[in-house]
Design a protein around this motif. Structure first.
Motif, PDB file in Angstrom:
ATOM      1  N   ASN A   1     -21.285  -1.428  -8.064  1.00 38.08           N
ATOM      2  CA  ASN A   1     -22.231  -2.602  -8.615  1.00 38.08           C
ATOM      3  C   ASN A   1     -23.658  -2.148  -7.836  1.00 38.08           C
ATOM      4  N   ASN A   2     -24.656  -3.168  -8.138  1.00 42.41           N
ATOM      5  CA  ASN A   2     -25.837  -2.898  -7.717  1.00 42.41           C
ATOM      6  C   ASN A   2     -26.043  -2.881  -5.988  1.00 42.41           C
ATOM      7  N   GLU A   3     -25.257  -3.582  -5.437  1.00 39.93           N
ATOM      8  CA  GLU A   3     -25.273  -3.451  -3.652  1.00 39.93           C
ATOM      9  C   GLU A   3     -24.783  -2.062  -3.261  1.00 39.93           C
ATOM     10  N   ASP A   4     -23.679  -1.462  -3.881  1.00 38.60           N
ATOM     11  CA  ASP A   4     -23.451  -0.246  -3.530  1.00 38.60           C
ATOM     12  C   ASP A   4     -24.630   0.900  -3.905  1.00 38.60           C
ATOM     13  N   ASN A   5     -25.294   0.459  -5.060  1.00 35.42           N
ATOM     14  CA  ASN A   5     -26.232   1.560  -5.489  1.00 35.42           C
ATOM     15  C   ASN A   5     -27.401   1.576  -4.750  1.00 35.42           C
ATOM     16  N   ALA A   6     -27.606   0.466  -4.217  1.00 31.15           N
ATOM     17  CA  ALA A   6     -28.928  -0.112  -3.423  1.00 31.15           C
ATOM     18  C   ALA A   6     -28.992   0.589  -1.920  1.00 31.15           C
ATOM     19  N   ASN A   7     -27.586   0.340  -1.374  1.00 33.80           N
ATOM     20  CA  ASN A   7     -27.205   0.848  -0.014  1.00 33.80           C
ATOM     21  C   ASN A   7     -26.942   2.371   0.054  1.00 33.80           C
ATOM     22  N   LEU A   8     -26.546   2.871  -1.195  1.00 32.39           N
ATOM     23  CA  LEU A   8     -26.541   4.445  -1.224  1.00 32.39           C
ATOM     24  C   LEU A   8     -27.992   4.887  -1.409  1.00 32.39           C
ATOM     25  N   ALA A   9     -28.610   4.283  -1.879  1.00 29.61           N
ATOM     26  CA  ALA A   9     -30.121   4.879  -1.969  1.00 29.61           C
ATOM     27  C   ALA A   9     -30.939   4.832  -0.838  1.00 29.61           C
ATOM     28  N   GLN A  10     -30.593   4.125   0.140  1.00 34.35           N
ATOM     29  CA  GLN A  10     -31.172   3.802   1.315  1.00 34.35           C
ATOM     30  C   GLN A  10     -31.166   5.333   2.237  1.00 34.35           C
TER      31      GLN A  10
ATOM     32  N   VAL B   1     -24.017  14.297 -12.140  1.00 39.49           N
ATOM     33  CA  VAL B   1     -25.037  13.070 -11.922  1.00 39.49           C
ATOM     34  C   VAL B   1     -25.406  13.225 -10.325  1.00 39.49           C
ATOM     35  N   VAL B   2     -26.815  13.009 -10.223  1.00 42.20           N
ATOM     36  CA  VAL B   2     -27.606  12.786  -8.993  1.00 42.20           C
ATOM     37  C   VAL B   2     -28.024  11.503  -8.875  1.00 42.20           C
ATOM     38  N   MET B   3     -27.941  10.725  -7.792  1.00 40.96           N
ATOM     39  CA  MET B   3     -28.844   9.717  -7.374  1.00 40.96           C
ATOM     40  C   MET B   3     -30.082  10.188  -6.768  1.00 40.96           C
ATOM     41  N   MET B   4     -31.320   9.810  -7.395  1.00 40.27           N
ATOM     42  CA  MET B   4     -32.716   9.975  -7.175  1.00 40.27           C
ATOM     43  C   MET B   4     -33.371   8.784  -6.244  1.00 40.27           C
ATOM     44  N   ASN B   5     -34.291   9.179  -5.408  1.00 36.99           N
ATOM     45  CA  ASN B   5     -34.953   8.216  -4.746  1.00 36.99           C
ATOM     46  C   ASN B   5     -36.555   8.320  -5.030  1.00 36.99           C
ATOM     47  N   THR B   6     -37.254   7.664  -5.969  1.00 42.21           N
ATOM     48  CA  THR B   6     -38.618   7.934  -6.240  1.00 42.21           C
ATOM     49  C   THR B   6     -39.279   6.555  -5.942  1.00 42.21           C
ATOM     50  N   THR B   7     -40.559   6.601  -5.979  1.00 42.66           N
ATOM     51  CA  THR B   7     -41.066   5.416  -5.698  1.00 42.66           C
ATOM     52  C   THR B   7     -41.037   4.400  -6.510  1.00 42.66           C
ATOM     53  N   SER B   8     -40.897   4.628  -7.941  1.00 36.72           N
ATOM     54  CA  SER B   8     -40.763   3.693  -9.009  1.00 36.72           C
ATOM     55  C   SER B   8     -39.351   3.523  -9.378  1.00 36.72           C
ATOM     56  N   GLU B   9     -38.150   4.500  -8.986  1.00 38.82           N
ATOM     57  CA  GLU B   9     -37.014   4.519  -9.555  1.00 38.82           C
ATOM     58  C   GLU B   9     -36.078   4.693  -8.540  1.00 38.82           C
ATOM     59  N   CYS B  10     -36.308   3.901  -7.389  1.00 38.21           N
ATOM     60  CA  CYS B  10     -35.214   4.114  -6.368  1.00 38.21           C
ATOM     61  C   CYS B  10     -33.761   3.819  -6.882  1.00 38.21           C
ATOM     62  N   GLY B  11     -32.828   4.692  -6.642  1.00 40.17           N
ATOM     63  CA  GLY B  11     -31.413   4.473  -6.790  1.00 40.17           C
ATOM     64  C   GLY B  11     -31.029   4.832  -8.316  1.00 40.17           C
ATOM     65  N   LYS B  12     -31.935   5.446  -9.049  1.00 31.92           N
ATOM     66  CA  LYS B  12     -31.838   5.770 -10.449  1.00 31.92           C
ATOM     67  C   LYS B  12     -30.915   6.909 -10.644  1.00 31.92           C
ATOM     68  N   TRP B  13     -30.253   7.066 -11.633  1.00 37.35           N
ATOM     69  CA  TRP B  13     -29.118   8.285 -11.820  1.00 37.35           C
ATOM     70  C   TRP B  13     -29.743   9.173 -12.740  1.00 37.35           C
ATOM     71  N   TYR B  14     -29.757  10.502 -12.646  1.00 34.36           N
ATOM     72  CA  TYR B  14     -29.922  11.634 -13.744  1.00 34.36           C
ATOM     73  C   TYR B  14     -28.762  12.554 -13.881  1.00 34.36           C
ATOM     74  N   SER B  15     -28.809  13.037 -15.197  1.00 36.02           N
ATOM     75  CA  SER B  15     -27.594  14.119 -15.298  1.00 36.02           C
ATOM     76  C   SER B  15     -28.418  15.455 -15.108  1.00 36.02           C
ATOM     77  N   VAL B  16     -27.592  16.207 -14.688  1.00 33.27           N
ATOM     78  CA  VAL B  16     -28.264  17.607 -14.226  1.00 33.27           C
ATOM     79  C   VAL B  16     -27.006  18.619 -14.355  1.00 33.27           C
ATOM     80  N   PRO B  17     -27.499  19.866 -14.431  1.00 34.68           N
ATOM     81  CA  PRO B  17     -26.462  20.937 -14.567  1.00 34.68           C
ATOM     82  C   PRO B  17     -25.813  20.978 -13.157  1.00 34.68           C
ATOM     83  N   CYS B  18     -24.080  20.838 -13.337  1.00 29.68           N
ATOM     84  CA  CYS B  18     -23.370  20.977 -12.122  1.00 29.68           C
ATOM     85  C   CYS B  18     -23.438  22.213 -11.260  1.00 29.68           C
ATOM     86  N   SER B  19     -24.389  23.253 -11.525  1.00 30.49           N
ATOM     87  CA  SER B  19     -24.601  24.135 -10.481  1.00 30.49           C
ATOM     88  C   SER B  19     -25.706  24.040  -9.783  1.00 30.49           C
ATOM     89  N   ASN B  20     -26.375  23.033  -9.937  1.00 32.15           N
ATOM     90  CA  ASN B  20     -27.553  22.705  -9.055  1.00 32.15           C
ATOM     91  C   ASN B  20     -26.993  22.628  -7.554  1.00 32.15           C
TER      92      ASN B  20
END
Length: 504
Positions: A51-60, A216-235
């Motif tokens: 949920n949103n709460e999980d996501n926000a807490n992880l982003a911290q 999938v990685v979670m990203m913390n940017t100024t405009s998109e805190c906690g947003k998800w991005y699909s990336v190669p698994c070898s990253n």
């Protein structure tokens, strides 16, 4: 010094809600597969997000422009209900094309498969204890993901359908809609490493990417805190892990791994507005937050809050962007709050003055209802009252809404509080909270940082203090405690002379 930073969360999709502890492992790990091995070595797995709460807490846990693995990876396409129910019935026809598809019920009770970002009305349900399920059709146009968040916030979830009888019941409730309505079925090709059924997604714009970017990685940017991005698994990334915990005992660290380090330092004037790359302090949004924090502080002691003096700015009580203002004048030095006059203009007053106030309630049909409270209070008291009895003090986003609020108070000839606060205090993490709990006579001039106190007379009250507390000597000796509470990270360090207890 290596410190474990912990957050306790309640899993929303377990028959017996488990206490899940989330944390980040650094430095970079070669791949997602190796990250999962590392997480499972002594814990449970990579973090699943419900949920949103999980996501926000992880982003911290993530510093700006940092990212870390979560436990979502590309698998075979499958159906899942938003609330985690088994998929025992389906009336779905067609496909929406490549990518994620979501189900919308048509007027005849059949379901069509649509791109989840389309805008539709939707059906929520509320499961009352010991009572039957109640359905609520929401006429606001939202994407499936937005509808999911709305239903979870205001009811139980988007509706799930287990058989033909329930399908007929939902169809009957939705007959007032002339277009198809979202129900809670999501079809996508993403799966959690721990087998969790969560249908929560928080993709960034234009995500996920096509195949070859299968993890999938979670990203913390100024405009998109906690947003998800699909990336190669070898990253090579860090890892967000979790383990099931029923005690306050933190996990041990596997050999060869480091838990993310957070340095607890005293604040100095040179750090204004008291934020560094290594230290973040707690943000307080409500009386409940504040009371819970106060309970974590030893009687007679103080703890840092993440509120420090910065540039003067306007902020709405409910966190809305300030897109409109009709404010004139200033109230002098210190904090000022806005009161609407009978002509619809706003005056700037000292927040401790007594005024009537305008609350609003955001009802389930997406209509804002305004309530004029004829009980003179300070702005802070009015904020507390509105949040307890309605939604919050009213915020105003444009001239049309300003006229609507003005009209709601036409019977009165005195100004009344609205939700705009102007002060020169900022949260170290950039949070928008306009909640304040200053003690009488606070804050003082030229004392630029904030502590929360626990005392018989001033339980939970805030005081402005010098940002260098080296003159304090709370205790002797060095003791380290982990104080943990749902939704917050508390790492309390008691060090001689130069350290407060720190709520990070």
């Amino acid at each position: 010094m290596v410190i474990v930073q912990l957050l306790l969360l309640l899993s929303a999709f377990s028959a017996t809600a488990h206490l899940r502890t989330l944390f980040i492992i650094e430095p970079q790990i070669v791949s997602m597969a190796e990250a999962q091995v590392a997480c499972k070595k002594k814990y449970n797995d990579l973090a699943s997000v419900y949920n949103n709460e999980d996501n926000a807490n992880l982003a911290q846990f993530l510093k700006i422009k940092r990212k870390a693995w979560i436990g979502l990876y590309r698998h075979q396409s499958s159906d899942k209900w938003s609330n985690g129910d088994d998929v025992t019935f389906s009336n779905l026809t067609g496909v929406c094309g490549s990518g994620s598809c979501c189900a919308a019920m048509k007027a005849d009770g059949s379901w069509e498969s649509l791109n989840c970002i389309e805008k539709r009305h939707f059906m929520c349900y509320k499961q009352d204890v010991g009572k039957e399920t109640n359905y609520y059709i929401i006429s606001g146009n939202m994407s499936w993901y937005e509808a999911q968040s709305y239903c979870r916030k205001n009811y139980t979830d988007l509706v799930s359908i287990r058989d033909q009888n329930q399908n007929e019941a939902v169809k009957t409730e939705g007959l007032t809609s002339s277009v198809s309505i979202w129900i809670g079925l999501l079809r996508d090709e993403w799966k959690w490493t721990d087998g969790g059924r969560s249908a929560y997604r928080n993709w960034a714009t234009d995500q996920p990417r096509p195949s070859s970017s299968d993890c999938v990685v979670m990203m913390n940017t100024t405009s998109e805190c906690g947003k998800w991005y699909s990336v190669p698994c070898s990253n090579a990334e860090s890892a967000l892990c979790y383990f099931i915990n029923t005690t306050d005992v933190p996990p041990t660290v596997p050999d060869g791994l480091n838990i993310s380090e957070k340095k607890i330092v005293y604040m100095t004037e040179a750090q204004a507005p008291c934020i560094t790359n290594d230290t973040n302090h707690i943000i307080v949004y409500s009386d409940n937050d504040n009371a819970e924090l106060a309970l974590k502080i030893e009687s007679g002691k103080k703890a840092w809050l993440g509120l420090c003096r910065g540039q003067s700015s306007d902020k709405w009580s409910n966190g809305d962007d300030v897109t409109f203002s009709n404010l004139t004048g200033a109230c002098g030095s210190g904090s000022c709050c806005a009161a609407m006059k009978t002509d619809g203009s706003w005056e700037s007053l000292n927040c401790t003055e007594k005024r009537n106030s305008m609350c609003y309630k955001h009802d389930t049909d997406l209509i804002l209802n305004y309530h004029l409270i004829l009980d003179p209070m300070s702005w802070y008291e009015a904020q507390r009252y509105c949040r307890k009895s309605y939604t919050d003090l009213v915020s105003i986003r444009d001239q049309n809404q300003n006229e609507a609020v003005k009209t709601s108070a036409m019977t009165r000839n005195t100004s009344f509080w609205i939700g705009l606060l102007c002060d020169d205090w900022e949260w170290t993490d950039g949070g928008r909270s306009a909640y304040r709990n200053w003690a009488t006579g606070q804050p003082e001039v030229n004392l630029n940082c904030t502590v929360l106190t626990n005392s018989i007379d001033h339980d939970g009250k805030w005081y402005s203090v010098a940002c260098d507390p080296s003159y304090l000597n709370n205790t002797a000796g060095i003791r380290t405690h982990f104080h943990i509470a749902t939704g917050f990270c508390f790492i309390f360090f008691t060090l001689p002379s130069m350290f407060y207890n720190s709520i990070c």
